[in-house]
Design a protein around this motif. Structure first.
Motif, PDB file in Angstrom:
ATOM      1  N   LEU A  10      22.829   0.637   9.716  1.00  0.00           N
ATOM      2  CA  LEU A  10      22.516   1.901   9.054  1.00  0.00           C
ATOM      3  C   LEU A  10      21.012   2.086   8.925  1.00  0.00           C
ATOM      4  CD1 LEU A  10      25.273   1.882   6.270  1.00  0.00           C
ATOM      5  CD2 LEU A  10      25.158   3.408   8.244  1.00  0.00           C
ATOM      6  N   TRP A  11      20.294   0.996   8.635  1.00  0.00           N
ATOM      7  CA  TRP A  11      18.834   1.083   8.559  1.00  0.00           C
ATOM      8  C   TRP A  11      18.249   1.507   9.910  1.00  0.00           C
ATOM      9  CZ3 TRP A  11      14.913   1.413   5.317  1.00  0.00           C
ATOM     10  CH2 TRP A  11      13.618   1.157   5.793  1.00  0.00           C
ATOM     11  N   SER A  12      18.779   0.946  10.973  1.00  0.00           N
ATOM     12  CA  SER A  12      18.293   1.294  12.312  1.00  0.00           C
ATOM     13  C   SER A  12      18.598   2.743  12.673  1.00  0.00           C
ATOM     14  CB  SER A  12      18.917   0.360  13.355  1.00  0.00           C
ATOM     15  OG  SER A  12      18.566  -0.977  13.104  1.00  0.00           O
ATOM     16  N   SER A  25      32.843  26.100   4.981  1.00  0.00           N
ATOM     17  CA  SER A  25      31.696  25.414   4.401  1.00  0.00           C
ATOM     18  C   SER A  25      31.366  24.191   5.247  1.00  0.00           C
ATOM     19  CB  SER A  25      31.985  25.011   2.949  1.00  0.00           C
ATOM     20  OG  SER A  25      30.794  24.617   2.296  1.00  0.00           O
ATOM     21  N   ARG A  26      30.319  23.490   4.838  1.00  0.00           N
ATOM     22  CA  ARG A  26      29.860  22.344   5.613  1.00  0.00           C
ATOM     23  C   ARG A  26      29.299  21.291   4.671  1.00  0.00           C
ATOM     24  NH1 ARG A  26      24.927  21.547   9.375  1.00  0.00           N
ATOM     25  NH2 ARG A  26      23.973  22.850   7.801  1.00  0.00           N
ATOM     26  N   ALA A  27      29.716  20.049   4.873  1.00  0.00           N
ATOM     27  CA  ALA A  27      29.228  18.936   4.056  1.00  0.00           C
ATOM     28  C   ALA A  27      28.769  17.819   4.983  1.00  0.00           C
ATOM     29  CB  ALA A  27      30.327  18.444   3.117  1.00  0.00           C
ATOM     30  N   HIS A  28      27.926  16.936   4.443  1.00  0.00           N
ATOM     31  CA  HIS A  28      27.447  15.800   5.219  1.00  0.00           C
ATOM     32  C   HIS A  28      28.024  14.509   4.644  1.00  0.00           C
ATOM     33  CE1 HIS A  28      24.555  18.558   7.050  1.00  0.00           C
ATOM     34  NE2 HIS A  28      24.274  17.601   7.914  1.00  0.00           N
ATOM     35  N   VAL A  29      28.477  13.640   5.547  1.00  0.00           N
ATOM     36  CA  VAL A  29      29.070  12.363   5.155  1.00  0.00           C
ATOM     37  C   VAL A  29      28.490  11.268   6.046  1.00  0.00           C
ATOM     38  CG1 VAL A  29      31.201  11.092   4.724  1.00  0.00           C
ATOM     39  CG2 VAL A  29      31.196  13.602   4.585  1.00  0.00           C
ATOM     40  N   LEU A  30      28.159  10.131   5.436  1.00  0.00           N
ATOM     41  CA  LEU A  30      27.618   8.987   6.165  1.00  0.00           C
ATOM     42  C   LEU A  30      28.702   7.922   6.331  1.00  0.00           C
ATOM     43  CD1 LEU A  30      25.240   7.342   7.357  1.00  0.00           C
ATOM     44  CD2 LEU A  30      24.716   6.599   5.020  1.00  0.00           C
ATOM     45  N   ASP A  31      28.920   7.493   7.559  1.00  0.00           N
ATOM     46  CA  ASP A  31      29.876   6.437   7.870  1.00  0.00           C
ATOM     47  C   ASP A  31      29.208   5.085   7.599  1.00  0.00           C
ATOM     48  OD1 ASP A  31      31.689   4.645   8.937  1.00  0.00           O
ATOM     49  OD2 ASP A  31      31.982   5.736  10.812  1.00  0.00           O
ATOM     50  N   LEU A  32      29.721   4.350   6.607  1.00  0.00           N
ATOM     51  CA  LEU A  32      29.108   3.082   6.202  1.00  0.00           C
ATOM     52  C   LEU A  32      29.643   1.882   6.973  1.00  0.00           C
ATOM     53  CD1 LEU A  32      29.217   3.504   2.311  1.00  0.00           C
ATOM     54  CD2 LEU A  32      27.322   4.053   3.846  1.00  0.00           C
ATOM     55  N   ARG A  33      30.641   2.076   7.806  1.00  0.00           N
ATOM     56  CA  ARG A  33      31.319   0.947   8.447  1.00  0.00           C
ATOM     57  C   ARG A  33      30.419   0.088   9.327  1.00  0.00           C
ATOM     58  NH1 ARG A  33      36.486   4.250  10.521  1.00  0.00           N
ATOM     59  NH2 ARG A  33      34.779   5.733  10.922  1.00  0.00           N
ATOM     60  N   PRO A  34      29.352   0.634   9.943  1.00  0.00           N
ATOM     61  CA  PRO A  34      28.487  -0.238  10.747  1.00  0.00           C
ATOM     62  C   PRO A  34      27.756  -1.311   9.938  1.00  0.00           C
ATOM     63  CG  PRO A  34      28.231   2.047  11.411  1.00  0.00           C
ATOM     64  CD  PRO A  34      29.038   2.053  10.151  1.00  0.00           C
ATOM     65  N   GLY A  35      27.581  -1.101   8.615  1.00  0.00           N
ATOM     66  CA  GLY A  35      26.895  -2.089   7.790  1.00  0.00           C
ATOM     67  C   GLY A  35      25.424  -1.758   7.580  1.00  0.00           C
ATOM     68  N   PRO A  36      24.785  -2.365   6.549  1.00  0.00           N
ATOM     69  CA  PRO A  36      23.413  -2.013   6.162  1.00  0.00           C
ATOM     70  C   PRO A  36      22.370  -2.140   7.276  1.00  0.00           C
ATOM     71  CG  PRO A  36      24.454  -3.349   4.463  1.00  0.00           C
ATOM     72  CD  PRO A  36      25.386  -3.351   5.634  1.00  0.00           C
ATOM     73  N   GLU A  37      22.445  -3.207   8.069  1.00  0.00           N
ATOM     74  CA  GLU A  37      21.429  -3.401   9.109  1.00  0.00           C
ATOM     75  C   GLU A  37      21.490  -2.290  10.151  1.00  0.00           C
ATOM     76  OE1 GLU A  37      21.374  -7.248  10.849  1.00  0.00           O
ATOM     77  OE2 GLU A  37      21.243  -8.304   8.932  1.00  0.00           O
ATOM     78  N   GLY A  41      21.207   9.534   8.424  1.00  0.00           N
ATOM     79  CA  GLY A  41      22.250   9.150   9.370  1.00  0.00           C
ATOM     80  C   GLY A  41      23.567   9.841   9.148  1.00  0.00           C
ATOM     81  N   ALA A  42      23.636  10.766   8.185  1.00  0.00           N
ATOM     82  CA  ALA A  42      24.892  11.455   7.876  1.00  0.00           C
ATOM     83  C   ALA A  42      25.222  12.500   8.940  1.00  0.00           C
ATOM     84  CB  ALA A  42      24.820  12.110   6.508  1.00  0.00           C
ATOM     85  N   ALA A  43      26.509  12.741   9.142  1.00  0.00           N
ATOM     86  CA  ALA A  43      26.978  13.740  10.103  1.00  0.00           C
ATOM     87  C   ALA A  43      27.557  14.933   9.357  1.00  0.00           C
ATOM     88  CB  ALA A  43      28.038  13.137  11.021  1.00  0.00           C
ATOM     89  N   ALA A  44      27.394  16.118   9.925  1.00  0.00           N
ATOM     90  CA  ALA A  44      27.925  17.340   9.317  1.00  0.00           C
ATOM     91  C   ALA A  44      29.420  17.464   9.612  1.00  0.00           C
ATOM     92  CB  ALA A  44      27.185  18.555   9.851  1.00  0.00           C
TER      93      ALA A  44
END
Length: 352
Positions: free
Chosen positions: A158-160, A144-156, A317-320
Motif C-alpha cells: 500500500l505504501w508503494s 453517486s460516487r465513493a472511494h474505497v481502498l483495498d487493504l488486502r495487499p498489506g502495508p508495504e 491508492g483508493a479506487a472510485a
C-alpha cells in the motif's frame, strides 16, 4: 414477528427487529460489511435521533440469512431509511448481500410495507445493483460516487501504491514529529468540533452565506450528539486522530472500525496545517491500524463530483466506485426540496 413468504421468493422468513445475536452472526459472514451496518450503530442512531429500530432479518431459502439495518421515523408515519441522512451506509449485510435476486425480493418486501418515504443507501462496493434489481420503478435513483481502498495487499504494498506527492506529505509530517493523539472520548470529539466550527465559518465567508444561517445549518447536518452517541457505543472502535500545534488542534480524522474501516469525518485548520499534508498522514496512520485489525477495505466516503477530493483519495491508492441510492417518496418531493433550497440560497446571495 415471523412472516412466511411464498415459494416464488428467496425469502423464507422475516424477523423484525432483527435479533441482535443473529444480526452479529450474519455481519461476521460478510467480508464487505461496514461498521455502519452493525447493531450498535443502529443503537447509536436510536439514542440520538427520533428513529426506532425497524431492522429486518431475512432467512433465505438456502439456509443463509441477510440483515437490512432499517430505521423508522417516530414522528413521520411510514418513513424509513437505511440509513438516515448523515449516518453512513445501510443496505443488506450477509453472505448474499449483493445477490440481485435477494435484493429484488427484499425490495419487494419493503414496497409491500407501503412506505410513505424510503431511503436506501447501500455499501458502495455493491455498485448500482440496488437500482438494477428493483422489482418496481423507484420514485428516484440518485447516482453517486465513493472511494474505497483495498487493504488486502498489506502495508508495504500500500505504501508503494501511494502517489509520490502523498508519500512526500507523509514523510514531511514524520520529519516534523507532529504531536498526534489517538482516542475516542469527549476531549477528542471537542477537538474535532472546534475544527468543524472553524471550517463552517471560513466556508460561509467564502460563499457569502450569513453565519446566522451557516452555523445552525451545519449543526443540523452534523449535530455533535451523533459523535457522542457513536463513541459511547463503539468505544475504541470509534477512533479519532488529532494533531495539535502549540496545544491547539489543527487537524482531526474520525474512523469507525468493524469488519472493515470507514473514515467518517475529517476537519482541518487550513491556515495552520494545510501546507503540511497532515490529512494524508492521519489517513495513513488509520490505514495501518485498519490493516493491523484485519480489515480488508478502508472506506473514504462520498466524493461526488469534486476533482480535488477525488485526487486526494486516489493519492492514497483508493479506487472510485459508482453506486446508486434508491428512494421511494411522494411525487416531486426531492425536486420541491431542492428547488426551495436553491431559492433561499439565491435570495441570500449564497454562491456555494
Amino acid at each position: 414477528m415471523a412472516v412466511i413468504r411464498g415459494s416464488d421468493t428467496t425469502i423464507a422468513r422475516v424477523r423484525s427487529p432483527a435479533p441482535r445475536l443473529l444480526w452479529s452472526h450474519v455481519l461476521a459472514q460478510d467480508p464487505l460489511a461496514l461498521p455502519d451496518q452493525a447493531p450498535d450503530w443502529t443503537d447509536a442512531i436510536v439514542a440520538a435521533e427520533p428513529w426506532a429500530d425497524a431492522s429486518r432479518l431475512y432467512e433465505l431459502d438456502d439456509g443463509t440469512a441477510v440483515v437490512l439495518p432499517l430505521l423508522r421515523h417516530r414522528r413521520m408515519p411510514r418513513s424509513f431509511a437505511s440509513l438516515p441522512y448523515g449516518w453512513g451506509f445501510g443496505g443488506l449485510v450477509g453472505p448474499r448481500a449483493n445477490d440481485p435476486a435477494v435484493i429484488a425480493d427484499v425490495l419487494g418486501d419493503l414496497v409491500r410495507m407501503h412506505p410513505l418515504r424510503l431511503r436506501l443507501r447501500a455499501n458502495p462496493l455493491g455498485g448500482d445493483v440496488w437500482a438494477a434489481s428493483c422489482p418496481v420503478r423507484p420514485h428516484r435513483v440518485l447516482s453517486s460516487r465513493a472511494h474505497v481502498l483495498d487493504l488486502r495487499p498489506g502495508p508495504e504494498a500500500l505504501w508503494s501504491s501511494l502517489k509520490k506527492e502523498t508519500r512526500r506529505h507523509i514523510r514531511r509530517c514524520i520529519a516534523f514529529d507532529l504531536d498526534v493523539e489517538v482516542g475516542s472520548g469527549g476531549e477528542f470529539i471537542e477537538a474535532y468540533q472546534q475544527l468543524r466550527r472553524l471550517s463552517v465559518t471560513r466556508w460561509a465567508e467564502r460563499t457569502h452565506e450569513p453565519l446566522w444561517l451557516a452555523v445552525p445549518r451545519a449543526q443540523l447536518a452534523e449535530p455533535p450528539r451523533h459523535m457522542y452517541s457513536l463513541a459511547e457505543r463503539l468505544g475504541d472502535r470509534y477512533r479519532m486522530w488529532v494533531v495539535r500545534i502549540d496545544g491547539q488542534p489543527v487537524a482531526a480524522n474520525v474512523v469507525a472500525f468493524g469488519r472493515n474501516a470507514h473514515a467518517t469525518r475529517a476537519a482541518m485548520d487550513r491556515e495552520r496545517a494545510g501546507s503540511l499534508g497532515v490529512m494524508a498522514y492521519l489517513d495513513w496512520l488509520a490505514i495501518q491500524d485498519a490493516c493491523a485489525a484485519g480489515a480488508q477495505w478502508y472506506h473514504l466516503g462520498d466524493s461526488g463530483t469534486s476533482a480535488p477530493l477525488s485526487t486526494y483519495k486516489e493519492g492514497l491508492g483508493a479506487a472510485a466506485h459508482g453506486y446508486a441510492e434508491v428512494r421511494f417518496e411522494p411525487a416531486g418531493w426531492t425536486a420541491i426540496d431542492t428547488g426551495s433550497r436553491r431559492m433561499v440560497k439565491r435570495a441570500l446571495g449564497f454562491v456555494g
